[in-house]
Design a protein around this motif. Sequence first.
Motif, short mmCIF file in Angstrom:
data_model
loop_
_atom_site.label_atom_id
_atom_site.label_comp_id
_atom_site.label_asym_id
_atom_site.label_seq_id
_atom_site.Cartn_x
_atom_site.Cartn_y
_atom_site.Cartn_z
N LEU A 87 -23.63 -49.91 -4.84
CA LEU A 87 -24.81 -49.50 -4.09
C LEU A 87 -25.65 -48.42 -4.77
CD1 LEU A 87 -23.47 -49.58 -0.42
CD2 LEU A 87 -24.84 -51.28 -1.62
N GLY A 88 -25.34 -48.07 -6.01
CA GLY A 88 -26.17 -47.11 -6.73
C GLY A 88 -27.43 -47.80 -7.26
N ASP A 89 -28.54 -47.08 -7.28
CA ASP A 89 -29.78 -47.66 -7.78
C ASP A 89 -29.77 -47.83 -9.29
OD1 ASP A 89 -31.06 -48.05 -5.35
OD2 ASP A 89 -31.85 -46.00 -5.33
N TYR A 90 -28.89 -47.09 -9.97
CA TYR A 90 -28.79 -47.24 -11.42
C TYR A 90 -27.43 -46.75 -11.90
CZ TYR A 90 -29.74 -42.22 -11.70
OH TYR A 90 -29.68 -40.87 -11.55
N ALA A 91 -27.11 -47.12 -13.12
CA ALA A 91 -25.92 -46.62 -13.81
C ALA A 91 -26.30 -46.36 -15.25
CB ALA A 91 -24.78 -47.65 -13.74
N LEU A 92 -25.70 -45.36 -15.84
CA LEU A 92 -25.93 -45.05 -17.25
C LEU A 92 -24.69 -45.40 -18.05
CD1 LEU A 92 -27.70 -41.58 -17.00
CD2 LEU A 92 -28.74 -43.76 -17.64
N LEU A 93 -24.90 -46.10 -19.15
CA LEU A 93 -23.82 -46.40 -20.08
C LEU A 93 -24.25 -45.88 -21.44
CD1 LEU A 93 -24.32 -49.25 -18.20
CD2 LEU A 93 -22.06 -49.57 -19.13
N PHE A 94 -23.28 -45.55 -22.27
CA PHE A 94 -23.59 -45.03 -23.59
C PHE A 94 -22.81 -45.80 -24.64
CE2 PHE A 94 -24.49 -41.66 -20.64
CZ PHE A 94 -25.66 -41.11 -21.11
N ASP A 95 -23.49 -46.18 -25.71
CA ASP A 95 -22.87 -46.76 -26.89
C ASP A 95 -23.18 -45.79 -28.03
OD1 ASP A 95 -21.66 -48.35 -28.76
OD2 ASP A 95 -23.30 -49.80 -28.89
N GLY A 96 -22.27 -44.88 -28.28
CA GLY A 96 -22.56 -43.80 -29.21
C GLY A 96 -23.66 -42.94 -28.63
N SER A 97 -24.74 -42.77 -29.38
CA SER A 97 -25.86 -41.98 -28.88
C SER A 97 -26.91 -42.83 -28.15
CB SER A 97 -26.53 -41.23 -30.04
OG SER A 97 -27.06 -42.16 -30.96
N ARG A 98 -26.70 -44.14 -28.11
CA ARG A 98 -27.67 -45.02 -27.45
C ARG A 98 -27.40 -45.07 -25.95
NH1 ARG A 98 -29.08 -51.28 -29.15
NH2 ARG A 98 -31.30 -51.05 -28.76
N LYS A 99 -28.45 -44.83 -25.17
CA LYS A 99 -28.35 -44.85 -23.71
C LYS A 99 -28.78 -46.21 -23.20
CE LYS A 99 -29.71 -41.16 -21.64
NZ LYS A 99 -30.55 -40.08 -21.07
N LEU A 100 -27.97 -46.77 -22.29
CA LEU A 100 -28.31 -48.02 -21.61
C LEU A 100 -28.45 -47.69 -20.12
CD1 LEU A 100 -26.09 -48.79 -24.04
CD2 LEU A 100 -26.72 -51.05 -23.26
N PHE A 101 -29.66 -47.85 -19.62
CA PHE A 101 -30.00 -47.57 -18.23
C PHE A 101 -29.98 -48.89 -17.47
CE2 PHE A 101 -33.22 -47.17 -14.86
CZ PHE A 101 -32.79 -46.00 -14.22
N ALA A 102 -28.99 -49.07 -16.60
CA ALA A 102 -28.82 -50.32 -15.85
C ALA A 102 -29.37 -50.15 -14.44
CB ALA A 102 -27.35 -50.71 -15.80
N THR A 103 -30.21 -51.06 -14.02
CA THR A 103 -30.81 -51.03 -12.68
C THR A 103 -31.17 -52.46 -12.29
OG1 THR A 103 -32.48 -49.89 -11.33
CG2 THR A 103 -33.17 -50.63 -13.54
#
Length: 171
Positions: A87-103
């Motif tokens: 139920l979160g509007d987004y999640a943040l994932l990281f691959d090293g220094s790369r940010k993946l913003f999931a929504t």
Amino acid sequence: MKLLIASDIHGSAAWCERLMQHIDAESPDAIVLLGDLLNHGPRNPLPDRYAPQEVADMLNGIAERIVAVRGNCDSEVDQMLLDFPCLGDYALLFDGSRKLFATHGHVFGPDNVLPLSAGSVVLSGHTHVKTNEERDGLLFINPGSVSLPKDGSRSCAVYENGAFRFVKLDD
């Protein structure tokens, strides 16, 4: 890191089974679900073998590997069936220094992006159309729809070694 990214299952047990086959074949470290998991929504037709409880059971079998966000058709009732937060509007994932913003794409998405550093990725579903587009230093990825595509093929995406590829579920 290897991720399988999927969106818009909309309660279709038939297409969730196909997705599960691809999850088994790909063996990702995590599965990112971009919302609209169990409910078909009032504007959509009923998908093939509409069975939200069956979809919940399949997804619960891999709950420890799932990162999920809320879609516009997801609700507290859906959360009651699922063994992972959705139920979160987004999640943040990281691959090293790369940010993946999931929504999902109905609150945040390509047209409403939070401040992200150059090279970040915005993962969103909602439109049921596959997208791989770079704009303003950000990469926008939409895996398409597992069950109700608007671009001709059911699909998901895989992220591996810093690159994305689409996987057609119809094949």
